[in-house]
Design a protein around this motif. Structure first.
Motif, PDB file in Angstrom:
ATOM      1  N   TRP A 279       7.020  -9.909   5.251  1.00  0.00           N
ATOM      2  CA  TRP A 279       6.862  -8.461   5.149  1.00  0.00           C
ATOM      3  C   TRP A 279       6.800  -7.719   6.480  1.00  0.00           C
ATOM      4  N   TRP A 280       6.135  -8.318   7.472  1.00  0.00           N
ATOM      5  CA  TRP A 280       5.869  -7.563   8.698  1.00  0.00           C
ATOM      6  C   TRP A 280       7.107  -7.383   9.571  1.00  0.00           C
ATOM      7  N   ARG A 281       8.202  -8.047   9.195  1.00  0.00           N
ATOM      8  CA  ARG A 281       9.448  -7.859   9.956  1.00  0.00           C
ATOM      9  C   ARG A 281      10.319  -6.775   9.330  1.00  0.00           C
ATOM     10  N   GLN A 282       9.815  -6.090   8.314  1.00  0.00           N
ATOM     11  CA  GLN A 282      10.692  -5.232   7.513  1.00  0.00           C
ATOM     12  C   GLN A 282      11.297  -4.052   8.261  1.00  0.00           C
ATOM     13  N   ARG A 283      10.603  -3.502   9.258  1.00  0.00           N
ATOM     14  CA  ARG A 283      11.176  -2.333   9.940  1.00  0.00           C
ATOM     15  C   ARG A 283      12.532  -2.663  10.552  1.00  0.00           C
ATOM     16  N   GLU A 284      12.564  -3.796  11.201  1.00  0.00           N
ATOM     17  CA  GLU A 284      13.798  -4.225  11.876  1.00  0.00           C
ATOM     18  C   GLU A 284      14.844  -4.662  10.829  1.00  0.00           C
ATOM     19  N   GLU A 285      14.414  -5.344   9.784  1.00  0.00           N
ATOM     20  CA  GLU A 285      15.371  -5.881   8.805  1.00  0.00           C
ATOM     21  C   GLU A 285      15.896  -4.812   7.840  1.00  0.00           C
ATOM     22  N   PHE A 286      15.037  -3.885   7.429  1.00  0.00           N
ATOM     23  CA  PHE A 286      15.479  -2.842   6.488  1.00  0.00           C
ATOM     24  C   PHE A 286      16.545  -1.949   7.127  1.00  0.00           C
ATOM     25  N   LYS A 287      16.401  -1.727   8.443  1.00  0.00           N
ATOM     26  CA  LYS A 287      17.396  -0.922   9.158  1.00  0.00           C
ATOM     27  C   LYS A 287      18.772  -1.552   8.997  1.00  0.00           C
ATOM     28  N   LYS A 288      18.828  -2.869   9.133  1.00  0.00           N
ATOM     29  CA  LYS A 288      20.109  -3.587   9.106  1.00  0.00           C
ATOM     30  C   LYS A 288      20.627  -3.804   7.694  1.00  0.00           C
ATOM     31  N   PHE A 289      19.800  -3.620   6.708  1.00  0.00           N
ATOM     32  CA  PHE A 289      20.250  -3.915   5.339  1.00  0.00           C
ATOM     33  C   PHE A 289      21.298  -2.898   4.878  1.00  0.00           C
ATOM     34  N   ASN A 290      21.161  -1.680   5.387  1.00  0.00           N
ATOM     35  CA  ASN A 290      22.115  -0.576   5.099  1.00  0.00           C
ATOM     36  C   ASN A 290      22.005   0.045   3.704  1.00  0.00           C
ATOM     37  N   GLY A 291      21.556  -0.676   2.729  1.00  0.00           N
ATOM     38  CA  GLY A 291      21.478  -0.143   1.365  1.00  0.00           C
ATOM     39  C   GLY A 291      20.055   0.188   0.964  1.00  0.00           C
ATOM     40  N   PRO A 292      19.872   0.686  -0.275  1.00  0.00           N
ATOM     41  CA  PRO A 292      18.530   1.023  -0.750  1.00  0.00           C
ATOM     42  C   PRO A 292      17.600  -0.191  -0.896  1.00  0.00           C
ATOM     43  N   ILE A 293      16.316   0.088  -0.734  1.00  0.00           N
ATOM     44  CA  ILE A 293      15.280  -0.953  -0.786  1.00  0.00           C
ATOM     45  C   ILE A 293      14.229  -0.506  -1.796  1.00  0.00           C
ATOM     46  N   ILE A 294      13.847  -1.405  -2.686  1.00  0.00           N
ATOM     47  CA  ILE A 294      12.827  -1.061  -3.689  1.00  0.00           C
ATOM     48  C   ILE A 294      11.572  -1.877  -3.415  1.00  0.00           C
ATOM     49  N   MET A 295      10.436  -1.184  -3.248  1.00  0.00           N
ATOM     50  CA  MET A 295       9.160  -1.896  -3.086  1.00  0.00           C
ATOM     51  C   MET A 295       8.442  -1.867  -4.421  1.00  0.00           C
ATOM     52  N   GLU A 305      11.965   6.414  10.147  1.00  0.00           N
ATOM     53  CA  GLU A 305      12.826   7.495   9.634  1.00  0.00           C
ATOM     54  C   GLU A 305      14.262   7.016   9.375  1.00  0.00           C
ATOM     55  N   SER A 306      14.679   5.953  10.089  1.00  0.00           N
ATOM     56  CA  SER A 306      16.078   5.511   9.972  1.00  0.00           C
ATOM     57  C   SER A 306      16.399   4.952   8.586  1.00  0.00           C
ATOM     58  N   TYR A 307      15.385   4.558   7.812  1.00  0.00           N
ATOM     59  CA  TYR A 307      15.697   4.049   6.468  1.00  0.00           C
ATOM     60  C   TYR A 307      14.799   4.636   5.385  1.00  0.00           C
ATOM     61  N   LYS A 308      13.919   5.569   5.770  1.00  0.00           N
ATOM     62  CA  LYS A 308      12.971   6.117   4.786  1.00  0.00           C
ATOM     63  C   LYS A 308      13.692   6.695   3.560  1.00  0.00           C
ATOM     64  N   ASP A 309      14.864   7.309   3.795  1.00  0.00           N
ATOM     65  CA  ASP A 309      15.574   7.909   2.657  1.00  0.00           C
ATOM     66  C   ASP A 309      16.284   6.857   1.793  1.00  0.00           C
ATOM     67  N   ARG A 310      16.237   5.603   2.246  1.00  0.00           N
ATOM     68  CA  ARG A 310      16.825   4.520   1.430  1.00  0.00           C
ATOM     69  C   ARG A 310      15.729   3.726   0.715  1.00  0.00           C
ATOM     70  N   LEU A 311      14.487   4.177   0.893  1.00  0.00           N
ATOM     71  CA  LEU A 311      13.367   3.433   0.327  1.00  0.00           C
ATOM     72  C   LEU A 311      12.943   4.045  -1.007  1.00  0.00           C
ATOM     73  N   TYR A 312      12.636   3.209  -1.980  1.00  0.00           N
ATOM     74  CA  TYR A 312      12.164   3.641  -3.304  1.00  0.00           C
ATOM     75  C   TYR A 312      10.904   2.841  -3.627  1.00  0.00           C
ATOM     76  N   VAL A 313       9.952   3.494  -4.314  1.00  0.00           N
ATOM     77  CA  VAL A 313       8.736   2.768  -4.714  1.00  0.00           C
ATOM     78  C   VAL A 313       8.566   2.840  -6.227  1.00  0.00           C
ATOM     79  N   THR A 314       7.738   1.940  -6.720  1.00  0.00           N
ATOM     80  CA  THR A 314       7.451   1.927  -8.155  1.00  0.00           C
ATOM     81  C   THR A 314       6.070   1.303  -8.375  1.00  0.00           C
ATOM     82  N   GLY A 315       5.560   1.399  -9.611  1.00  0.00           N
ATOM     83  CA  GLY A 315       4.263   0.792  -9.941  1.00  0.00           C
ATOM     84  C   GLY A 315       3.134   1.333  -9.089  1.00  0.00           C
ATOM     85  N   PRO A 316       2.283   0.452  -8.549  1.00  0.00           N
ATOM     86  CA  PRO A 316       1.120   0.917  -7.788  1.00  0.00           C
ATOM     87  C   PRO A 316       1.461   1.391  -6.367  1.00  0.00           C
ATOM     88  N   VAL A 317       2.705   1.205  -5.957  1.00  0.00           N
ATOM     89  CA  VAL A 317       3.080   1.509  -4.568  1.00  0.00           C
ATOM     90  C   VAL A 317       3.255   3.005  -4.375  1.00  0.00           C
TER      91      VAL A 317
END
Ligand code: FS2
Ligand code: SF4
Length: 535
Positions: A279-295, A305-317
């Protein structure tokens, strides 16, 4: 604010200005108030004998929301506080002689915020250091139990007894219990942690089949992808179903990796494998993923900010400004995420190759003959449980070094994100049995318990501590507290815990755990190997 619930707490004492995790003081204080009021709600349920599924679900999900790296959204926590009061006020109860946590009512949001900043709702309101330590040990254990129960409930598995335990225990925490009473309650929490882990195991395997030996691809394909993280398998199922034949691929991240081991998910051609590490490497890895990410659950790191608009949350998050997946009657609608993915570039490759996993209890027990033979022939001398959590701190390099230096006649049993410290090393095998057996998520800790108990029976041993198993557990958040209490309840002794002992253990409580259970903190790799009888 004062928060000391996780392993990365400031100076191993407590976060007081802002959380090392990124939680600000407003959110931290609101979470304290939410827990304070949940205890009041539980007290009223106890006193009135009232029970209802809506309240049980609310308590479990709200406690989950206060676990480290789950929810950073003050408005979300305020809504939960209001809901807590609404649920309480729907119960007929006599408010005479009840404490403030069971009767307090705000006029507006400003009142809620003001109350959140008061000393009485803080962890420090309990002045006795030992009682505070035990109360928080119990509360964190119950947070972990709630997270496990939440996942089981999502799959339609539930247990009234566990809800009763949660409510009665949280209600008791509003009373002035003695240190002995609190200690016993902590042990009881371990008993319910075992029960909940067993229920979750039943839920996961009953729904998706038993995990099996699997080679998980860690490379990428050339289509746009969606990355799904956290622990909720039901969310993954719905995402896979809704995204098939849509021209996008699905990748797991961090604790979702073990989903690849379940037979049920293998039928999806667009389920590609795992992307990235802990989990703690996610800032660097999410940037490179290029697509949406669901937590779907923890661990969320405040996004860049470089991937915040690609991030989605659900449940307790929750995270301010991050989109939430719409949900109706338990059905989540991933259509926006899927459309979003189609407009994105394929993920940038981080690595190539495979991770081998799927050694949950059913698979390991299927290999029992082979394993017993290797033990009897002296080819396997010891199992080392290296399970739990990973974290950011450099000191955790210890776990990689420990795994590398283990003698060749030892096998690692792992689960949780702790595995990322060594799962990609080539540690070889013993007569075809890999030297790292990954049972799954931290949620699958029950597998390790079941493996140990089966080995004990097969080897005809009386005590779990006679097994050739050593425990070197790494912890970070409160689910690990629940697992630790579960192991203590089962009578496991001489666990090495790290990288530090919890800051919430007072010196006296820590002393009791050392004397009664032989718990100790990691030191150097060599010393710990000697202590555990490995070298
Ligand atoms: Fe790891 Fe984080 Fe599994 Fe914990 S992804 S530390 O919350 O739940 O383990
Ligand atoms: Fe600090 Fe951990 Fe609490 Fe975050 S969860 S505020 S890092 S103790």
């Amino acid at each position: 604010m004062f928060c000391f619930q996780c392993q990365e707490t400031a100076k191993n004492e407590g976060c007081t200005i802002r959380g090392v995790c990124g939680k600000d003081d407003k959110v931290a204080n609101l979470q304290d108030l939410l827990i304070y009021l949940i205890k009041g709600l539980c007290l009223i349920c106890e006193k009135s004998g009232y029970s209802d599924e809506k309240i049980d679900k609310f308590i479990v999900e709200s406690l989950f929301a206060t676990i480290t790296n789950v929810n950073f959204d003050d408005s979300d926590i305020i809504e939960r506080i209001k809901k807590c009061i609404e649920l309480r006020e729907n119960i007929k109860y006599n408010s005479e002689n009840l404490p403030d946590c069971a009767t307090w009512k705000p006029e507006n949001d400003e009142d809620i915020i003001k109350k959140a900043y008061t000393h009485e709702v803080s962890v420090l309101a309990e002045r006795d250091e030992d009682k505070r330590s035990l109360k928080e040990l119990i509360t964190y254990g119950i947070k972990g139990i709630s997270a496990y129960l939440y996942h089981a409930m999502n799959l339609g598995y539930n247990d009234e007894e566990i809800h009763k335990f949660i409510k009665s225990t949280l209600a008791k925490l509003t009373e002035d219990l003695s240190v002995d009473e609190l200690f016993n309650l902590a042990m009881e929490t371990g008993k319910y942690a075992v029960k909940t882990l067993e229920l979750l195991d039943k839920a996961n395997t009953g729904t998706y089949g038993h995990p099996e030996i699997t080679e998980v691809n860690i490379g990428v394909r050339n289509r746009p992808g969606i990355l799904i993280s956290g622990h909720d398998l039901k969310d993954l199922e719905q995402l896979l179903e809704q995204s098939k034949d849509k021209g996008v691929d699905i990748y797991t991240h961090c604790e979702m990796l073990p989903a690849n081991y379940y037979p049920y998910f293998k039928k999806y051609e667009h389920f590609v494998g795992n992307y990235g590490g802990a989990w703690w490497r996610q800032r660097e890895e999410f940037k490179k993923f290029n697509g949406p990410i669901i937590m779907t659950t923890n661990c969320l790191v405040p996004p860049d900010e470089s991937y915040k608009d690609r991030l989605y949350v659900t449940g307790p998050v929750g995270y301010p400004g991050v989109k939430r997946i719409p949900e109706k009657d338990g059905v989540k609608d991933f259509s926006e995420v899927i459309e979003h993915a189609k407009k994105c570039n394929p993920p940038e490759p981080l690595e190539e190759g495979k991770i081998i996993g799927g050694f949950a209890h059913n698979q390991v027990i299927a290999l029992a003959d082979k394993i017993i033979k290797a033990i009897n022939e002296g080819k396997i001398r010891k199992f080392v449980v290296m399970a739990g959590c990973d974290g950011r701190f450099k000191v955790r390099e210890y776990y990689t070094e420990f795994a590398k230096k283990l003698p060749k006649d030892t096998v690692i049993l792992t689960c949780g994100c702790a595995k990322y410290r060594f799962i990609k090393l080539d540690l070889g095998d013993i007569d075809g049995i890999p030297r790292v057996l990954d049972a799954g998520q931290c949620n699958d800790s029950y597998s390790l318990v079941k493996i140990a108990l089966t080995l004990k029976d097969v080897l005809g041993l009386k005590d779990i501590n006679e097994l050739p198993i050593a425990y070197n557990i790494s912890w970070y958040e409160q689910k690990a507290v629940a697992v630790l209490l579960a192991l203590l309840y089962l009578g496991v002794k001489n666990i090495i815990l790290g990288p530090t002992l919890p800051a919430f253990l007072s010196p006296n409580v820590a002393k009791v755990l050392v004397e009664k259970f032989g718990i100790s903190q990691i030191s150097t790799v060599e010393e710990d190997m000697k202590k555990l009888g490995i070298i």
